[in-house]
Enzyme design. Structure first.
Site, PDB file in Angstrom:
ATOM      1  N   GLY A  84       0.814  -1.207   0.000  1.00 34.78           N
ATOM      2  CA  GLY A  84       0.000   0.000   0.000  1.00 34.78           C
ATOM      3  C   GLY A  84       0.845   1.252   0.000  1.00 34.78           C
ATOM      4  N   GLY A 136       0.369   5.163   1.196  1.00 35.69           N
ATOM      5  CA  GLY A 136      -0.531   6.074   1.902  1.00 35.69           C
ATOM      6  C   GLY A 136      -0.051   7.496   1.803  1.00 35.69           C
ATOM      7  CG  PHE A 195       2.032  11.366   6.037  1.00 35.80           C
ATOM      8  CD1 PHE A 195       2.497  12.592   5.604  1.00 35.80           C
ATOM      9  CD2 PHE A 195       0.801  11.302   6.660  1.00 35.80           C
ATOM     10  CE1 PHE A 195       1.753  13.739   5.793  1.00 35.80           C
ATOM     11  CE2 PHE A 195       0.044  12.437   6.856  1.00 35.80           C
ATOM     12  CZ  PHE A 195       0.526  13.670   6.412  1.00 35.80           C
ATOM     13  N   GLY A 196       3.695   7.664   3.370  1.00 35.86           N
ATOM     14  CA  GLY A 196       4.716   6.659   3.152  1.00 35.86           C
ATOM     15  C   GLY A 196       4.175   5.410   2.510  1.00 35.86           C
ATOM     16  CB  VAL A 231       2.158  -0.217   4.024  1.00 36.62           C
ATOM     17  CG1 VAL A 231       2.080  -1.312   5.071  1.00 36.62           C
ATOM     18  CG2 VAL A 231       1.609   1.088   4.574  1.00 36.62           C
ATOM     19  CE  LYS A 266       2.159   5.082   8.594  1.00 35.97           C
ATOM     20  NZ  LYS A 266       0.800   5.557   8.832  1.00 35.97           N
ATOM     21  CG  ASP A 294      -8.068   9.833   6.760  1.00 40.24           C
ATOM     22  OD1 ASP A 294      -9.067  10.075   6.054  1.00 40.24           O
ATOM     23  OD2 ASP A 294      -6.957   9.539   6.286  1.00 40.24           O
TER      24      ASP A 294
END
Ligand SMILES: *[C@@H]1O[C@H](CO)[C@@H](O)[C@H](O)[C@H]1NC(C)=O
Ligand SMILES: *[C@@H]1O[C@H](CO)[C@@H](O)[C@H](O)[C@H]1NC(C)=O
Ligand SMILES: *[C@@H]1O[C@H](CO)[C@@H](O)[C@H](O)[C@H]1NC(C)=O
Ligand SMILES: *[C@@H]1O[C@H](CO)[C@@H](O)[C@H](O)[C@H]1NC(C)=O
Ligand SMILES: *[C@@H]1O[C@H](CO)[C@@H](O)[C@H](O)[C@H]1NC(C)=O
Length: 391
Positions: free
Chosen positions: A87, A89, A91-92, A94, A109, A218
């Site tokens: 994944g 996201g 901010f980074g 995974v 992450k 979120d």
């Protein structure tokens, strides 16, 4: 000195003069010692505070015996290879990884420290998760902070791995980034109810059972992960707000530069006021609940101008109950139509939609309380079980 004819110096006199000097010396000595001690204490207090601030998740590190360095994570994830990427996201990225020692599967992450706001999000997530312990929240195994082999700063959060991927992947199989084996399978009615209870319980815990409530900010299907038993776990506290000192109306100021959740799931007031609230999370929950049973995403292109998921469901109730329901769920229900089981299923579906609509009303103060939501969903599950719907 006899030539000055002064009286003889009596030992009594000199003694009297000596004692105050000696006393003075001692009191100065202890005074200085005392001041030094106070200064030392202040210094250590400051050091401790500083350490706490720079290592926000040190306590969660203490809890586990895991001590993972950059090198170990590099090996566990095949050198952060793209085949391990599960994944990407805000901010980074995974990665899935396997620890050599005992084969524990982890999700790593890795934070993109080049992006503005990443550090803040990292600290927020660590702060939020430090004292959080709930079966429906993803456990952070450890935090890794150091230097990579290129000499750059490296920060990563290590979680337990959720074999069944995200709820997003289950609701919209074709669109999902994370392809998990068996994703072609669909969620049953009772599984959907179970997951909605899991998420409601996690929110209730964050809002009402912590000394300083946490607002997630979120909530959406891609932030709900499913373990091997299909139990839901809330994740990604990168945008979370910890409401300190539990203010009366549970509002927390949002920084002007702060992100405001995800389009479709963020409540309308986040676009106007600069406050986040528990009711804001409840709105996102309501949308998530409606999406889980209709299979329709709030960002679907049919939602323009005056139509949104809340109105779409509200206007369809109660006559068009089945028309708005996820076709994948209908397949399961069709076999029960006309029977007592089918009636129970329809009745429960209507109750779920009513809850979803009540959570996602536009007026913040009119939204349902999440404690009540969780209680009603438990009631619905009991009803389905009593009707013999278990699968
Ligand atoms: C693997 O080892 C870690 C510590 O080294 C321990 O916390 C964890 O429980 C172990 N997992 C298994 C599956 O044995
Ligand atoms: C973690 O491991 C590194 C090297 O592998 C070591 O230098 C460090 O002291 C360890 N930290 C703890 C808390 O055990
Ligand atoms: C739903 O949750 C209950 C309670 O945790 C569990 O006993 C049941 O097996 C779950 N059902 C499904 C289909 O996952
Ligand atoms: C969830 O994942 C486990 C392990 O991969 C699998 O055995 C199980 O069938 C999955 N659950 C469902 C409902 O598919
Ligand atoms: C929801 O209800 C619970 C228990 O009834 C209460 O403690 C909590 O403050 C309520 N939350 C809100 C946001 O009103």
């Amino acid at each position: 000195m006899p030539k000055f004819h002064l009286p003889k110096c009596s030992p009594k006199n000199s003694g009297r003069k000596l004692i105050p000097k000696w006393k003075l010396a001692i009191s100065i000595f202890f005074g200085v010692l005392g001041i030094a001690l106070v200064l030392a204490l202040m210094y250590f207090g400051w050091l401790k505070k500083k350490k706490k601030r720079t290592e926000p998740a040190s306590s969660s590190k203490d809890d586990s015996s895991l001590n993972l360095s950059y090198g170990i994570l590099l090996k566990a994830t095949n050198g952060f290879s793209s085949s391990n990427l599960i994944g990407v996201g805000g901010f980074g990225s995974v990665y899935k990884g396997v620890l050599d020692e005992n084969g524990t599967v982890i999700a790593v992450k890795v934070l993109n420290l080049m992006l503005h706001g990443t550090m803040k999000s990292f600290v927020t997530e660590c702060e939020a998760l430090r004292n959080v312990r709930h079966r429906n929240l993803l456990k952070v195994l450890t935090v890794c902070s150091g230097i990579d082999y290129g000499g750059n700063e490296f920060k990563a959060l290590v979680y337990e791995f959720m074999v069944n991927g995200s709820l997003e992947g289950w609701l919209h199989p074709s669109q999902s980034l994370a392809t998990v084996d068996g994703n072609a399978q669909k969620l049953s009615l009772i599984q959907r109810i179970n997951i909605s209870i899991d998420v409601a319980s996690a929110l209730d815990y964050l809002h009402n059972h912590l000394q300083s409530p946490i607002i997630h900010c979120d909530l959406k299907p891609s932030n709900v992960l499913l373990d091997a038993e299909m139990v839901g776990h809330g994740v990604d506290f990168g945008l979370a707000k910890v409401v300190l000192e539990s203010t009366d109306d549970s509002k927390a100021k949002m920084s002007s530069a702060g992100l405001r959740g995800t389009v479709g799931y963020a409540p309308p007031e986040y676009g106007m006021e600069c406050v986040v609230s528990r009711e804001g999370d409840v709105y996102s929950y309501g949308i998530l609940l409606l999406e889980m049973f209709t299979g329709v995403s709030p960002t679907n292109e049919m939602f323009r101008e005056n139509l949104n998921l809340n109105k779409f469901v509200k206007e369809a109730l109660p006559e068009q109950l089945l028309e708005i329901t996820d076709p994948l769920l209908l397949q399961e229900m069709e076999s029960h139509i006309g029977t007592a089981r089918g009636d129970a299923a329809c009745e429960c579906l209507e109750m779920v939609y009513t809850i979803g609509v009540a959570c996602s009303v536009e007026a913040r103060r009119e939204r349902m309380n999440i404690t009540k939501v969780a209680a009603q969903l438990h009631f619905i599950r009991d009803k389905l079980r009593a009707a013999g719907l278990q699968g």
